[in-house]
Write a protein that holds these residues in place. Structure first.
Motif, PDB file in Angstrom:
ATOM      1  N   TYR A 104      -1.865   1.563   0.684  1.00 30.50           N
ATOM      2  CA  TYR A 104      -1.520   0.169   1.353  1.00 30.50           C
ATOM      3  C   TYR A 104       0.529   0.206   1.372  1.00 30.50           C
ATOM      4  CZ  TYR A 104       0.253  -4.431   1.737  1.00 30.50           C
ATOM      5  OH  TYR A 104       0.518  -5.392   2.674  1.00 30.50           O
ATOM      6  N   ASP A 105       1.179   0.577   2.097  1.00 33.13           N
ATOM      7  CA  ASP A 105       2.258   0.198   1.977  1.00 33.13           C
ATOM      8  C   ASP A 105       3.238  -1.119   2.406  1.00 33.13           C
ATOM      9  OD1 ASP A 105       1.812   0.833   5.247  1.00 33.13           O
ATOM     10  OD2 ASP A 105       2.817   2.731   5.041  1.00 33.13           O
ATOM     11  N   GLY A 106       2.544  -1.514   3.109  1.00 35.28           N
ATOM     12  CA  GLY A 106       3.308  -3.335   3.204  1.00 35.28           C
ATOM     13  C   GLY A 106       3.754  -4.061   1.763  1.00 35.28           C
ATOM     14  N   THR A 107       4.064  -4.643   1.514  1.00 29.95           N
ATOM     15  CA  THR A 107       4.885  -5.722   0.703  1.00 29.95           C
ATOM     16  C   THR A 107       3.886  -6.429  -0.208  1.00 29.95           C
ATOM     17  OG1 THR A 107       6.837  -5.938   2.019  1.00 29.95           O
ATOM     18  CG2 THR A 107       6.413  -7.216   0.423  1.00 29.95           C
ATOM     19  N   ARG A 112      -2.215  -4.783  -2.571  1.00 27.93           N
ATOM     20  CA  ARG A 112      -3.326  -5.021  -1.719  1.00 27.93           C
ATOM     21  C   ARG A 112      -4.664  -4.663  -2.401  1.00 27.93           C
ATOM     22  NH1 ARG A 112      -4.186  -4.028   4.412  1.00 27.93           N
ATOM     23  NH2 ARG A 112      -4.875  -1.869   3.273  1.00 27.93           N
ATOM     24  N   VAL A 119      -3.783 -10.063  -1.505  1.00 30.17           N
ATOM     25  CA  VAL A 119      -2.617  -9.152  -1.530  1.00 30.17           C
ATOM     26  C   VAL A 119      -1.669 -10.051  -1.872  1.00 30.17           C
ATOM     27  CG1 VAL A 119      -0.346  -8.174   0.124  1.00 30.17           C
ATOM     28  CG2 VAL A 119      -2.307  -7.983   1.272  1.00 30.17           C
ATOM     29  N   THR A 148       6.188  -6.271  -5.030  1.00 28.77           N
ATOM     30  CA  THR A 148       6.750  -5.936  -3.953  1.00 28.77           C
ATOM     31  C   THR A 148       5.617  -4.683  -3.571  1.00 28.77           C
ATOM     32  OG1 THR A 148       8.590  -4.754  -4.700  1.00 28.77           O
ATOM     33  CG2 THR A 148       9.414  -6.878  -3.660  1.00 28.77           C
ATOM     34  N   ASP A 149       5.709  -3.981  -4.755  1.00 32.40           N
ATOM     35  CA  ASP A 149       4.457  -2.739  -4.682  1.00 32.40           C
ATOM     36  C   ASP A 149       3.920  -2.471  -5.747  1.00 32.40           C
ATOM     37  OD1 ASP A 149       6.549  -1.815  -6.905  1.00 32.40           O
ATOM     38  OD2 ASP A 149       7.879  -1.029  -5.156  1.00 32.40           O
TER      39      ASP A 149
END
Length: 408
Positions: free
Chosen positions: A336-339, A342, A362, A372-373
Motif C-alpha cells: 500500500y502506497d497511500g496515506t 492498510r 486504513v 502516514t505510513d
C-alpha cells in the motif's frame, strides 16, 4: 545422499546432450513443490530432500550444469538457536542436535567474465513450528506462495536464459534454511562455488505468486546499483511498482548485499494465508507469475552488455524499525502506497478483531499519533505496553471511524 547425487548427475549427462526448448512449467513446478507429499519442505527433512531432487531434475532437463559441492547439492549443517536474534553455528560435520540443509545450485556457463545469480528459497515450515501463524490443529504448511512461487519463476527464467544473453553466466540457487534465518544464502556467500568477485548482481524472488488486481509489484534493492531504477522503469508496462532502495530485508538477497553485490528482490505482498496451512497452489495467480518472469527476463536482457554492475550501499531501513511489546493482530498491506497503514488481514482473538477492525481498513491514527505510513505506524505502536487502552482511527471506504482498543 550419494545415490541421489549420482542419479542426478546421470540425468544431467543425458539432458545436456539434448537441445533445450523453452516451455512454461510454472504451475506444474508449484504443484509439485507444494504437494502434501513433501510435508511442507522443512529444512533438513525428507520432504525438503524430495524438493531438492525435483529441482535438480528440472535443472538437468533444462541443460544446466551442477555447481554445488556434490553435484547440484551444497549441504550445510548447523545447530539451531532458540534466540530469534542470535546466529546459528555452522558445523563441518553433522552432530547430535544439528540440522542439515541443502542448497541446490546449477550453472549456465557461457564462458563469460561475469555471472548473474538468480535465487529463491525452497524450504518452508513443515507442520508449522515457531514461524507459523496458524492457531488450529497441527497441519501441513505447503508454502505455495512462500516460496514454491519464487522457485517456479526461477526455473522459468533458467529455461528462458539457456543459450541467450550470453554475455553473462547464470548461477541458479534454490536456497535451504531461509525460514530459519537466511541460512542457505548466508552459507553460500561464505562458501561460494564460484568466484563471487565476478558476480555482477543477484536477483531474488520470494512470494511472487499472488499478484493482485491492481498489479502491484514490490522491488527491493533498487538503490544498490545506480542503473537499477532506470532499467526497472524502462521495461515496466504492466505493474504498479513499489520501489524500495534498501538492500537489507527478510529474504536471501540480504546475504548477497552484505557481500557488496547489487541485489533486486521481487515480492507481490503478504496475505491472510501467509505462514498458514491455507497457502496452497490453487490460490496463486499463474498469469501474473508468467508476467513477472517476462519482466525480470527483460531486465536481465537489458543488463546483458553492461558488464559488472556498480555497487552502492543503501540506508538500512531495518535498523530504524522501532521495537514494540504489543501488536494489533493484523497483517499489514506492505504494498500500500497511500496515506496510513492498510490492513490486509485480521487475526482471530487479537486486539484489532475484538475492537472491530476489518480487512481493508486504513489506520490513520493510533492514540495521539498520526499514521502516514508503515514506519509511523510502528513508531506509534512502540509507545504502548500490554494492558494499555487507546483509540484507533481508520478510514473504511468513505467513512472515518474510531474504535476503542485494548492491547494484551
Amino acid at each position: 545422499m550419494k545415490k541421489i547425487s549420482l542419479l542426478v548427475l546421470f540425468i544431467t549427462l543425458l539432458g545436456c546432450k539434448n537441445e533445450h526448448t523453452y516451455e512454461n512449467k510454472i504451475k506444474k513446478d508449484v504443484m509439485f513443490l507444494s504437494d502434501d507429499k513433501l510435508e511442507g519442505r522443512e529444512t533438513g527433512t525428507d520432504g525438503e530432500l524430495k524438493a531438492a531432487e525435483y529441482i535438480s531434475q528440472r535443472y538437468a532437463e533444462i541443460g544446466i550444469e551442477p555447481k554445488g559441492t556434490e553435484g547440484y547439492y551444497q549441504t550445510f549443517s548447523f545447530k539451531p538457536t532458540n534466540d530469534p536474534h542470535g546466529e546459528v553455528a555452522f558445523t563441518n560435520i553433522a552432530e547430535d542436535g544439528t540440522v542439515t540443509g541443502t542448497n541446490v545450485v546449477g550453472y549456465i556457463n557461457n564462458n563469460a567474465k561475469n555471472t548473474v545469480v538468480i535465487g529463491a528459497h525452497y524450504d518452508h515450515l513443515g507442520y508449522g513450528g515457531d514461524g507459523s501463524l496458524h492457531k488450529g490443529e497441527k497441519a501441513i504448511h505447503n508454502g505455495a506462495d512462500d516460496n514454491a512461487s519464487g522457485v517456479a519463476v526461477m526455473l522459468d527464467l533458467a529455461g528462458k536464459l539457456k543459450n541467450v544473453n550470453t554475455s553473462n553466466n547464470y548461477l541458479l540457487i534454490a536456497f535451504s534454511g531461509e525460514e530459519m534465518g537466511l541460512l542457505g544464502s548466508n552459507y553460500f556467500v561464505k562458501n561460494p562455488t564460484i568466484d563471487t568477485k565476478a558476480v555482477s548482481y543477484m536477483i531474488n524472488m520470494d512470494m511472487v505468486g499472488r499478484l493482485k488486481q491492481d498489479s502491484t509489484l514490490a522491488v527491493y534493492g533498487t538503490g544498490t546499483s545506480p542503473i537499477f531504477k532506470q532499467v526497472l522503469n524502462s521495461h515496466n508496462d504492466n505493474f504498479k511498482l513499489i520501489e524500495k532502495e534498501s538492500g537489507v530485508g527478510p529474504s536471501d538477497h540480504t546475504s548477497f548485499y552484505l557481500a557488496d553485490i547489487p541485489v533486486l528482490h521481487f515480492f507481490t505482498g503478504q496475505h491472510e494465508d501467509y505462514h498458514k496451512p491455507g497457502d496452497d497452489f490453487d490460490k496463486l495467480n499463474y498469469k501474473g507469475m508468467a508476467t513477472i518472469s517476462s519482466y525480470i527476463f527483460e531486465i536481465i536482457s537489458d543488463l546483458n552488455d553492461n558488464g559488472k554492475l556498480a555497487f552502492r550501499k543503501t540506508k538500512n531501513e531495518s535498523e530504524e524499525t522501532p521495537r514494540f511489546k504489543v501488536g494489533l493482530g493484523v497483517v499489514p498491506d506492505y504494498l500500500y502506497d497511500g496515506t496510513g497503514m492498510r490492513i490486509d488481514g485480521v487475526s482471530e482473538d487479537k486486539p484489532a478483531q475484538k475492537a472491530g477492525l476489518q480487512k481493508g481498513d486504513v489506520v490513520v491514527k493510533l492514540g495521539d499519533s498520526t499514521v502516514t505510513d508503515m514506519m509511523s505506524y510502528m513508531r506509534a505502536l512502540s509507545a504502548f505496553e500490554p494492558g494499555d487502552s487507546t483509540v484507533v482511527r481508520v478510514e473504511r471506504k468513505k467513512d472515518t471511524l474510531d474504535f476503542n482498543l485494548i492491547f494484551k
